[in-house]
Design an enzyme around this catalytic site. Structure first.
Site, PDB file in Angstrom:
ATOM      1  N   ASP A 112       0.852  -1.184   0.000  1.00 17.04           N
ATOM      2  CA  ASP A 112       0.000   0.000   0.000  1.00 17.04           C
ATOM      3  C   ASP A 112       0.891   1.240   0.000  1.00 17.04           C
ATOM      4  OD1 ASP A 112      -2.288   1.546   0.130  1.00 17.04           O
ATOM      5  OD2 ASP A 112      -2.419   1.445   2.310  1.00 17.04           O
ATOM      6  N   TYR A 114       1.218   5.693  -0.519  1.00 17.41           N
ATOM      7  CA  TYR A 114       0.789   6.866   0.274  1.00 17.41           C
ATOM      8  C   TYR A 114       0.960   8.073  -0.641  1.00 17.41           C
ATOM      9  CZ  TYR A 114       0.940   9.541   4.770  1.00 17.41           C
ATOM     10  OH  TYR A 114       0.724  10.378   5.834  1.00 17.41           O
ATOM     11  N   HIS A 119      -3.906  13.817   0.912  1.00 20.25           N
ATOM     12  CA  HIS A 119      -4.143  12.863   2.000  1.00 20.25           C
ATOM     13  C   HIS A 119      -2.986  12.899   3.005  1.00 20.25           C
ATOM     14  CE1 HIS A 119      -5.105   9.244   4.222  1.00 20.25           C
ATOM     15  NE2 HIS A 119      -3.905   8.772   3.948  1.00 20.25           N
ATOM     16  N   ARG A 128       0.161  14.552  13.517  1.00 11.23           N
ATOM     17  CA  ARG A 128       1.435  15.158  13.938  1.00 11.23           C
ATOM     18  C   ARG A 128       1.308  16.684  13.907  1.00 11.23           C
ATOM     19  NH1 ARG A 128       2.283  10.672  10.916  1.00 11.23           N
ATOM     20  NH2 ARG A 128       2.180  11.774   8.934  1.00 11.23           N
ATOM     21  N   GLU A 184     -10.453   3.654   3.530  1.00  8.51           N
ATOM     22  CA  GLU A 184      -9.542   4.426   2.685  1.00  8.51           C
ATOM     23  C   GLU A 184      -9.879   4.095   1.240  1.00  8.51           C
ATOM     24  OE1 GLU A 184      -5.713   5.495   5.411  1.00  8.51           O
ATOM     25  OE2 GLU A 184      -5.507   3.705   4.172  1.00  8.51           O
ATOM     26  N   GLU A 186      -9.150   3.780  -2.401  1.00 13.20           N
ATOM     27  CA  GLU A 186      -7.882   3.641  -3.126  1.00 13.20           C
ATOM     28  C   GLU A 186      -8.109   2.936  -4.459  1.00 13.20           C
ATOM     29  OE1 GLU A 186      -4.554   2.277  -0.888  1.00 13.20           O
ATOM     30  OE2 GLU A 186      -5.372   2.908   1.049  1.00 13.20           O
ATOM     31  N   ASP A 218      -9.017   0.136   1.872  1.00 13.00           N
ATOM     32  CA  ASP A 218      -8.056  -0.250   2.901  1.00 13.00           C
ATOM     33  C   ASP A 218      -8.650   0.105   4.260  1.00 13.00           C
ATOM     34  OD1 ASP A 218      -5.783  -0.822   4.377  1.00 13.00           O
ATOM     35  OD2 ASP A 218      -4.781   1.056   3.863  1.00 13.00           O
ATOM     36  N   ARG A 222      -8.211   3.330  13.197  1.00 14.65           N
ATOM     37  CA  ARG A 222      -7.315   4.462  13.514  1.00 14.65           C
ATOM     38  C   ARG A 222      -6.770   4.420  14.926  1.00 14.65           C
ATOM     39  NH1 ARG A 222      -5.896   5.684   8.552  1.00 14.65           N
ATOM     40  NH2 ARG A 222      -7.679   6.241   7.266  1.00 14.65           N
ATOM     41  N   GLN A 225      -4.081   1.710  14.941  1.00 13.58           N
ATOM     42  CA  GLN A 225      -2.974   2.217  14.114  1.00 13.58           C
ATOM     43  C   GLN A 225      -2.147   3.271  14.858  1.00 13.58           C
ATOM     44  OE1 GLN A 225      -4.396   4.067  10.510  1.00 13.58           O
ATOM     45  NE2 GLN A 225      -2.438   4.971   9.988  1.00 13.58           N
ATOM     46  N   LYS A 238      -4.462  -2.293  10.045  1.00  7.93           N
ATOM     47  CA  LYS A 238      -4.888  -2.349   8.652  1.00  7.93           C
ATOM     48  C   LYS A 238      -4.877  -3.764   8.068  1.00  7.93           C
ATOM     49  CE  LYS A 238      -3.401   2.343   7.456  1.00  7.93           C
ATOM     50  NZ  LYS A 238      -4.341   2.837   6.438  1.00  7.93           N
ATOM     51  N   THR A 242      -8.831  -6.041   3.577  1.00  9.37           N
ATOM     52  CA  THR A 242      -8.697  -5.062   2.495  1.00  9.37           C
ATOM     53  C   THR A 242      -9.626  -5.542   1.389  1.00  9.37           C
ATOM     54  OG1 THR A 242      -6.368  -4.713   3.062  1.00  9.37           O
ATOM     55  CG2 THR A 242      -7.090  -3.958   0.885  1.00  9.37           C
ATOM     56  N   THR A 330      -4.623   6.251  -0.072  1.00  4.56           N
ATOM     57  CA  THR A 330      -5.886   6.977  -0.053  1.00  4.56           C
ATOM     58  C   THR A 330      -5.899   8.089  -1.090  1.00  4.56           C
ATOM     59  OG1 THR A 330      -5.863   6.576   2.302  1.00  4.56           O
ATOM     60  CG2 THR A 330      -7.485   8.161   1.500  1.00  4.56           C
ATOM     61  N   GLU A 344     -10.164  12.081   7.531  1.00  4.48           N
ATOM     62  CA  GLU A 344     -10.048  13.437   6.967  1.00  4.48           C
ATOM     63  C   GLU A 344     -11.412  14.124   6.851  1.00  4.48           C
ATOM     64  OE1 GLU A 344      -7.181  13.227   3.366  1.00  4.48           O
ATOM     65  OE2 GLU A 344      -7.842  11.206   3.826  1.00  4.48           O
TER      66      GLU A 344
HETATM   67  O1  LIG Z   1       0.497   9.494   7.889  1.00  3.62           O
HETATM   68  C1  LIG Z   1       0.159   8.622   8.674  1.00  3.62           C
HETATM   69  O2  LIG Z   1       0.566   8.665   9.832  1.00  3.62           O
HETATM   70  C2  LIG Z   1      -0.780   7.525   8.308  1.00  3.62           C
HETATM   71  C3  LIG Z   1      -1.191   7.290   7.079  1.00  3.62           C
HETATM   72  C4  LIG Z   1      -2.176   6.268   6.696  1.00  3.62           C
HETATM   73  O3  LIG Z   1      -2.868   5.636   7.481  1.00  3.62           O
HETATM   74  C5  LIG Z   1      -2.399   6.091   5.269  1.00  3.62           C
HETATM   75  C6  LIG Z   1      -2.049   4.802   4.592  1.00  3.62           C
HETATM   76  O4  LIG Z   1      -2.437   3.663   4.819  1.00  3.62           O
HETATM   77  C7  LIG Z   1      -1.483   5.055   3.256  1.00  3.62           C
HETATM   78  C8  LIG Z   1      -2.518   5.606   2.368  1.00  3.62           C
HETATM   79  O5  LIG Z   1      -3.558   4.959   2.215  1.00  3.62           O
HETATM   80  O6  LIG Z   1      -2.311   6.678   1.770  1.00  3.62           O
HETATM   81 CA   LIG Z   2      -4.060   2.879   2.752  1.00  8.03          CA
HETATM   82 MG   LIG Z   3      -5.815  -3.123   4.630  1.00  8.85          MG
END
Ligand SMILES: O=C(O)/C=C/C(=O)CC(=O)CC(=O)O
Ligand SMILES: [Ca+2]
Ligand SMILES: [Mg+2]
Length: 395
Positions: A112, A114, A119, A128, A184, A186, A218, A222, A225, A238, A242, A330, A344
């Site tokens: 996966d 990013y 996103h 953060r 998510e 995707e 996905d 949260r 995670q 995660k 999926t 995402t 989001e």
């Molecule tokens: O930036 C983070 O801390 C977390 C990001 C994600 O959970 C996103 C991920 O699975 C990747 C994506 O789908 O873009």
């Molecule tokens: Ca993802």
């Molecule tokens: Mg997954």
């Protein structure tokens, strides 16, 4: 109308699309099929290609590579447009309402990415808040992680709410069903022809390896995670499920969909240079929660393209295998109603979404059903990318 079926050329699953999948009939028999309109065309007896479909999956066909992919597509186009095939092909057609989709191929490795700047920036701001939204590496390489291929499920499969560890606001640790279950939206890319160990796949060879794409959800817990994923990345938050769409749209159906990706602020290293060909894809996604459309994420805004993802995935010498599935990450656009996750859309639950039935949602409740659909530009009208749908059941 160029097919003898009652399916106009501009139908989202008309003659220009012909996605492939695997289904089970009422008697439990599994077979590989192409989709036209709301019918499946059985591939078990598809001439010279028939042996590739003997097990009812797409596995052998995907591994056979682009010459075979184009050959079958030409055969199917002949079957469905030349009236002289009508009598022999009609018995191979079954209404989709009489069939249950099965996962079309054996998922080898699942990765996966990013790749959406919107996103990644949104999640950075939420998770953060004291740092920069994007990490320092983000514009140098497509960030990704290895997921769990064994828990990829076909559209329509129920998703059980996962349980796990999470941290309470007071710092204590709890175990139990996730309280922040999310989606998510995707796009998944399906590798057919593998690559050789030690031989990176250049961006220009993308279509020699990737057969097609499907929608992918996905599912993400949260709370699990957020507690587990520093520093090694997403794991149990995660890996429980999926979901992928049942029908894989071949790249050969998407010739009209290629677009230039967004301008890059930073020139990437040479192996990621994709400026020679349009390598973005103009897919328009739509996310519904219990029938209410909650988002319309535009794939054309993705910063990193699928060809760059495959190049990066193999640049260290790791080879790609038939059945590898890599997801875009995402898909979120710049607008509020273009965000591809509830994280989001509700800003971590603080701005709940209003649904048509009068209820509101921060994250998913048991019984909630999420569907993601998409279209791409085609020669006679939008090409449909098969929906990915799933319902949450209690843990
Ligand atoms: O930036 C983070 O801390 C977390 C990001 C994600 O959970 C996103 C991920 O699975 C990747 C994506 O789908 O873009
Ligand atoms: Ca993802
Ligand atoms: Mg997954």
């Amino acid at each position: 109308m160029s097919t003898w079926l009652d399916v106009p050329d501009e139908h989202p699953y008309g003659i220009d699309n012909l996605p492939l999948g695997s289904v089970r009939d009422a008697a439990g028999r599994r077979f590989a099929a192409a989709r036209i309109g709301d019918r499946a065309v059985e591939l078990t007896h598809a001439g010279q290609y028939a042996p590739l479909f003997a097990d009812g999956s797409l596995d052998a066909f995907l591994a056979a590579g682009p010459v075979t992919w184009r050959g079958l597509r030409a055969l199917l186009t002949d079957w469905l447009t030349d009236d002289s095939y009508r009598r022999s092909v009609q018995p191979l057609l079954t209404p989709l309402s009489e069939l249950t989709p099965v996962l079309a191929f054996t998922v080898a490795d699942y990765v996966d990415f990013y790749a959406s700047e919107d996103h990644a920036s949104n999640v950075g701001r939420i998770f953060r808040p004291d740092g920069e939204p994007l990490t320092p590496n983000w514009k140098h390489l497509p960030i990704g992680y290895h997921g769990r291929s064994g828990t990829v499920v076909v559209s329509g499969t129920d998703v059980r709410r996962p349980s796990g560890q999470a941290r309470n606001p007071d710092g204590s640790i709890r175990f139990g069903p996730s309280q922040r279950l999310d989606i998510e939206a995707e796009v998944g890319f399906v590798v057919g022809a593998g690559s050789a160990p030690g031989r990176p796949v250049p961006v220009s060879a993308f279509a020699d390896h990737v057969f097609g794409l499907c929608l992918l959800n996905d599912w993400s817990a949260r709370d699990i995670q957020a507690w587990e994923y520093v520093p090694l990345g997403p794991f149990l938050g995660k890996s429980f499920a999926t979901s992928v769409g049942a029908w894989i749209t071949p790249l050969d159906a998407l010739a009209q969909a290629w677009v230039a990706p967004p301008a890059r602020d930073l020139e990437p290293l040479g192996y990621l240079d994709d400026s020679a060909v349009p390598s973005g894809l103009d897919l328009q996604l739509e996310v519904s929660l219990n029938g209410t459309v909650v988002s319309r994420p535009p794939f054309a805004t993705m910063y990193w393209t699928p060809a760059q993802m495959l190049a990066h995935l193999t640049v260290n010498g790791a080879h790609a295998r038939p059945g590898d599935l890599f997801a875009s990450g995402t898909v979120s656009g710049p607008e509020r109603d273009q965000r591809g996750s509830l994280l989001e859309l509700t800003w971590n639950g603080s701005e709940p979404l209003a649904l048509a039935d009068g209820t509101t949602r921060g994250f998913l409740q048991d019984g909630d059903e999420v569907a993601i659909t998409a279209t791409a530009p085609g020669p006679h009208g939008p090409i449909g990318i098969a929906e990915v749908r799933g319902r949450i059941v209690a843990s």
